[in-house]
Motif scaffolding. Structure first.
Motif, PDB file in Angstrom:
ATOM      1  N   LEU A  29      53.576  23.462 -29.963  1.00  0.00           N
ATOM      2  CA  LEU A  29      52.105  23.402 -29.997  1.00  0.00           C
ATOM      3  C   LEU A  29      51.653  21.978 -29.691  1.00  0.00           C
ATOM      4  O   LEU A  29      50.726  21.750 -28.903  1.00  0.00           O
ATOM      5  CB  LEU A  29      51.599  23.766 -31.388  1.00  0.00           C
ATOM      6  CG  LEU A  29      50.775  25.020 -31.564  1.00  0.00           C
ATOM      7  CD1 LEU A  29      50.289  25.138 -32.987  1.00  0.00           C
ATOM      8  CD2 LEU A  29      49.590  25.066 -30.609  1.00  0.00           C
ATOM      9  N   ILE A  45      58.026  25.536 -33.568  1.00  0.00           N
ATOM     10  CA  ILE A  45      56.737  26.012 -33.073  1.00  0.00           C
ATOM     11  C   ILE A  45      55.691  24.903 -33.078  1.00  0.00           C
ATOM     12  O   ILE A  45      54.952  24.721 -32.100  1.00  0.00           O
ATOM     13  CB  ILE A  45      56.253  27.227 -33.899  1.00  0.00           C
ATOM     14  CG1 ILE A  45      57.151  28.431 -33.586  1.00  0.00           C
ATOM     15  CG2 ILE A  45      54.791  27.548 -33.614  1.00  0.00           C
ATOM     16  CD1 ILE A  45      56.964  29.610 -34.510  1.00  0.00           C
ATOM     17  N   PRO A 101      44.110  25.398 -33.526  1.00  0.00           N
ATOM     18  CA  PRO A 101      44.491  24.494 -32.422  1.00  0.00           C
ATOM     19  C   PRO A 101      45.004  25.260 -31.209  1.00  0.00           C
ATOM     20  O   PRO A 101      44.749  24.849 -30.072  1.00  0.00           O
ATOM     21  CB  PRO A 101      45.587  23.617 -33.045  1.00  0.00           C
ATOM     22  CG  PRO A 101      46.040  24.328 -34.266  1.00  0.00           C
ATOM     23  CD  PRO A 101      44.861  25.108 -34.756  1.00  0.00           C
ATOM     24  N   ALA A 102      45.675  26.386 -31.431  1.00  0.00           N
ATOM     25  CA  ALA A 102      46.175  27.176 -30.292  1.00  0.00           C
ATOM     26  C   ALA A 102      45.008  27.675 -29.441  1.00  0.00           C
ATOM     27  O   ALA A 102      45.058  27.625 -28.211  1.00  0.00           O
ATOM     28  CB  ALA A 102      47.019  28.339 -30.801  1.00  0.00           C
ATOM     29  N   PRO A 142      54.688  30.791 -28.525  1.00  0.00           N
ATOM     30  CA  PRO A 142      55.885  30.898 -29.374  1.00  0.00           C
ATOM     31  C   PRO A 142      55.539  31.275 -30.817  1.00  0.00           C
ATOM     32  O   PRO A 142      56.363  31.835 -31.538  1.00  0.00           O
ATOM     33  CB  PRO A 142      56.485  29.479 -29.308  1.00  0.00           C
ATOM     34  CG  PRO A 142      55.434  28.599 -28.729  1.00  0.00           C
ATOM     35  CD  PRO A 142      54.556  29.463 -27.910  1.00  0.00           C
ATOM     36  N   MET A 143      54.292  31.001 -31.214  1.00  0.00           N
ATOM     37  CA  MET A 143      53.826  31.293 -32.570  1.00  0.00           C
ATOM     38  C   MET A 143      53.809  32.788 -32.859  1.00  0.00           C
ATOM     39  O   MET A 143      54.150  33.227 -33.949  1.00  0.00           O
ATOM     40  CB  MET A 143      52.396  30.788 -32.645  1.00  0.00           C
ATOM     41  CG  MET A 143      51.944  30.403 -33.974  1.00  0.00           C
ATOM     42  SD  MET A 143      50.516  29.366 -33.652  1.00  0.00           S
ATOM     43  CE  MET A 143      49.357  30.218 -34.683  1.00  0.00           C
ATOM     44  N   LYS A 157      47.127  29.209 -39.940  1.00  0.00           N
ATOM     45  CA  LYS A 157      46.125  28.164 -39.779  1.00  0.00           C
ATOM     46  C   LYS A 157      46.256  27.478 -38.425  1.00  0.00           C
ATOM     47  O   LYS A 157      45.339  26.805 -37.972  1.00  0.00           O
ATOM     48  CB  LYS A 157      46.251  27.131 -40.901  1.00  0.00           C
ATOM     49  CG  LYS A 157      45.934  27.691 -42.263  1.00  0.00           C
ATOM     50  CD  LYS A 157      44.462  27.604 -42.563  1.00  0.00           C
ATOM     51  CE  LYS A 157      44.065  28.446 -43.761  1.00  0.00           C
ATOM     52  NZ  LYS A 157      45.012  28.430 -44.862  1.00  0.00           N
ATOM     53  N   MET A 158      47.398  27.652 -37.780  1.00  0.00           N
ATOM     54  CA  MET A 158      47.649  27.025 -36.492  1.00  0.00           C
ATOM     55  C   MET A 158      46.971  27.773 -35.354  1.00  0.00           C
ATOM     56  O   MET A 158      47.028  27.347 -34.212  1.00  0.00           O
ATOM     57  CB  MET A 158      49.154  26.947 -36.215  1.00  0.00           C
ATOM     58  CG  MET A 158      49.957  26.279 -37.303  1.00  0.00           C
ATOM     59  SD  MET A 158      49.454  24.583 -37.569  1.00  0.00           S
ATOM     60  CE  MET A 158      50.024  24.367 -39.258  1.00  0.00           C
ATOM     61  N   GLY A 174      58.254  33.779 -43.228  1.00  0.00           N
ATOM     62  CA  GLY A 174      57.652  33.016 -42.142  1.00  0.00           C
ATOM     63  C   GLY A 174      56.457  33.668 -41.481  1.00  0.00           C
ATOM     64  O   GLY A 174      56.298  33.599 -40.275  1.00  0.00           O
ATOM     65  N   LYS A 175      55.596  34.274 -42.265  1.00  0.00           N
ATOM     66  CA  LYS A 175      54.414  34.899 -41.667  1.00  0.00           C
ATOM     67  C   LYS A 175      53.148  34.080 -41.896  1.00  0.00           C
ATOM     68  O   LYS A 175      52.055  34.559 -41.733  1.00  0.00           O
ATOM     69  CB  LYS A 175      54.210  36.301 -42.263  1.00  0.00           C
ATOM     70  CG  LYS A 175      55.390  37.217 -42.064  1.00  0.00           C
ATOM     71  CD  LYS A 175      55.078  38.633 -42.509  1.00  0.00           C
ATOM     72  CE  LYS A 175      54.904  38.696 -44.010  1.00  0.00           C
ATOM     73  NZ  LYS A 175      54.828  40.096 -44.502  1.00  0.00           N
ATOM     74  N   TYR A 176      53.310  32.841 -42.325  1.00  0.00           N
ATOM     75  CA  TYR A 176      52.141  32.100 -42.768  1.00  0.00           C
ATOM     76  C   TYR A 176      51.833  30.867 -41.940  1.00  0.00           C
ATOM     77  O   TYR A 176      51.539  29.820 -42.476  1.00  0.00           O
ATOM     78  CB  TYR A 176      52.296  31.721 -44.235  1.00  0.00           C
ATOM     79  CG  TYR A 176      52.284  32.930 -45.130  1.00  0.00           C
ATOM     80  CD1 TYR A 176      51.081  33.429 -45.596  1.00  0.00           C
ATOM     81  CD2 TYR A 176      53.451  33.583 -45.470  1.00  0.00           C
ATOM     82  CE1 TYR A 176      51.046  34.547 -46.402  1.00  0.00           C
ATOM     83  CE2 TYR A 176      53.428  34.709 -46.275  1.00  0.00           C
ATOM     84  CZ  TYR A 176      52.223  35.191 -46.743  1.00  0.00           C
ATOM     85  OH  TYR A 176      52.190  36.297 -47.539  1.00  0.00           O
ATOM     86  N   LEU A 177      51.915  31.023 -40.633  1.00  0.00           N
ATOM     87  CA  LEU A 177      51.626  29.880 -39.780  1.00  0.00           C
ATOM     88  C   LEU A 177      50.204  30.021 -39.229  1.00  0.00           C
ATOM     89  O   LEU A 177      49.811  29.382 -38.272  1.00  0.00           O
ATOM     90  CB  LEU A 177      52.645  29.829 -38.639  1.00  0.00           C
ATOM     91  CG  LEU A 177      52.998  28.448 -38.105  1.00  0.00           C
ATOM     92  CD1 LEU A 177      53.463  27.536 -39.218  1.00  0.00           C
ATOM     93  CD2 LEU A 177      54.022  28.534 -37.025  1.00  0.00           C
ATOM     94  N   TYR A 234      59.207  26.966 -37.923  1.00  0.00           N
ATOM     95  CA  TYR A 234      57.908  26.280 -37.993  1.00  0.00           C
ATOM     96  C   TYR A 234      57.987  24.935 -37.278  1.00  0.00           C
ATOM     97  O   TYR A 234      57.091  24.557 -36.534  1.00  0.00           O
ATOM     98  CB  TYR A 234      57.501  26.029 -39.454  1.00  0.00           C
ATOM     99  CG  TYR A 234      56.991  27.235 -40.196  1.00  0.00           C
ATOM    100  CD1 TYR A 234      56.916  28.490 -39.595  1.00  0.00           C
ATOM    101  CD2 TYR A 234      56.578  27.132 -41.520  1.00  0.00           C
ATOM    102  CE1 TYR A 234      56.457  29.589 -40.289  1.00  0.00           C
ATOM    103  CE2 TYR A 234      56.115  28.232 -42.219  1.00  0.00           C
ATOM    104  CZ  TYR A 234      56.058  29.456 -41.606  1.00  0.00           C
ATOM    105  OH  TYR A 234      55.591  30.529 -42.304  1.00  0.00           O
ATOM    106  N   THR A 287      63.145  29.634 -41.803  1.00  0.00           N
ATOM    107  CA  THR A 287      61.706  29.682 -41.530  1.00  0.00           C
ATOM    108  C   THR A 287      61.159  28.305 -41.198  1.00  0.00           C
ATOM    109  O   THR A 287      60.399  28.137 -40.235  1.00  0.00           O
ATOM    110  CB  THR A 287      60.968  30.271 -42.739  1.00  0.00           C
ATOM    111  OG1 THR A 287      61.371  31.628 -42.887  1.00  0.00           O
ATOM    112  CG2 THR A 287      59.461  30.217 -42.562  1.00  0.00           C
TER     113      THR A 287
END
Lengths: 135, 135
Positions: free
Chosen positions: A122, A118, B30-31, B54-55, B26-27, B21-24, A115, A111
């Motif tokens: 970004l 990614i 910016p996206a 890709p997120m 907050k990004m 890995g489902k906790y991105l 991250y 994971t």
DNA sequence: GCCAACTATATGACTAAGTCTATTATTGGA
DNA sequence: TCCAATAATAGACTTAGTCATATAGTTGGC
């Protein structure tokens, strides 16, 4: 700090924006798993160890949050605890990583790699559009 | 999937673990700022653009979350919106990035660089302790 | 002997942020 | 005509974290 006319109003709006970088909190869990792979420790010590990591950079994380996190991780079987009243001082709840916790940490590696990838992408996108904006 | 005796019980415990890995999330901010730097768009289109990053890797993010996020960003002055009823179909709320939003994105670059660095360090720590564990 | 500081754990109230579900409305196509 | 896609949004709920506070043992200074 230099203050342009625009700058003054913008600076006021920065407050509590995630761009300040205070939202890496979900990473506390793998950090705890790493710490407990190296040694069995109690909560208070874990808080201090976390403070030393690049993530917290010297500032101790809120102990309430860490204790809650440890409880949740125990409930999910990643770690187990037992009381230690043998030594001087207040009773300490020692935590130890389980097989499930080690398995979890191995998944965390995948994971975190994702991250890392990614965020890298970004970042390059963000740089691309902001430099284009200035030209 | 092969099932060892340990494996069976562990697999059940994986559910809802952040290591998946489902906790991105907050990004997303910016996206969105990146997407709106490239073009003025309405919410529904932003959801689709986010899905291509890709997120999200093809899966559309929850539209309710994105709309809420857009509202919050507008309230904080990073973006502004106006209705477009000129074209066919339901009314669209178009968003445009502001000077404050551009400023925010520039700060995001610094924050993302730090996240990238920190995750890289966490990752190498995690690898170090798990390989040591197997030797 | 008492107070302050440090060690150690934990709870309650609150806030932020996101998910899931459902609602409303327009338009185009089978 | 009815369904699917487009478009936006609201309500209820869940998760996660913060802040303030409570509790209690230990150590050191005065």
């Amino acid at each position: 700090m230099t203050k342009s006319i625009i700058g003054v109003s913008l600076i006021l709006e920065i407050k509590n924006c995630p761009c300040e970088g205070k939202y890496l909190d979900k990473m506390v869990q793998p950090a705890i798993l790493i710490i407990l792979t190296e040694a069995n420790l109690h909560g208070y010590k874990i808080v201090q160890r976390l403070a030393e990591t690049p993530m917290f950079n010297g500032d101790e994380p809120d102990p309430a949050g860490v204790y809650r996190c440890l409880k949740a991780m125990e409930k999910r079987g990643l770690i187990v605890s037992c009381w230690d009243i043998s030594r001087t001082g207040p009773a300490k709840r020692f935590y130890r990583i389980t097989e499930g916790g080690k398995e979890c940490l191995r998944r965390w590696i995948e994971t975190l790699e994702e991250y890392h990838r990614i965020i890298g992408m970004l970042l390059s996108e963000a740089k691309k559009v902001t430099t284009k904006d200035r030209s």
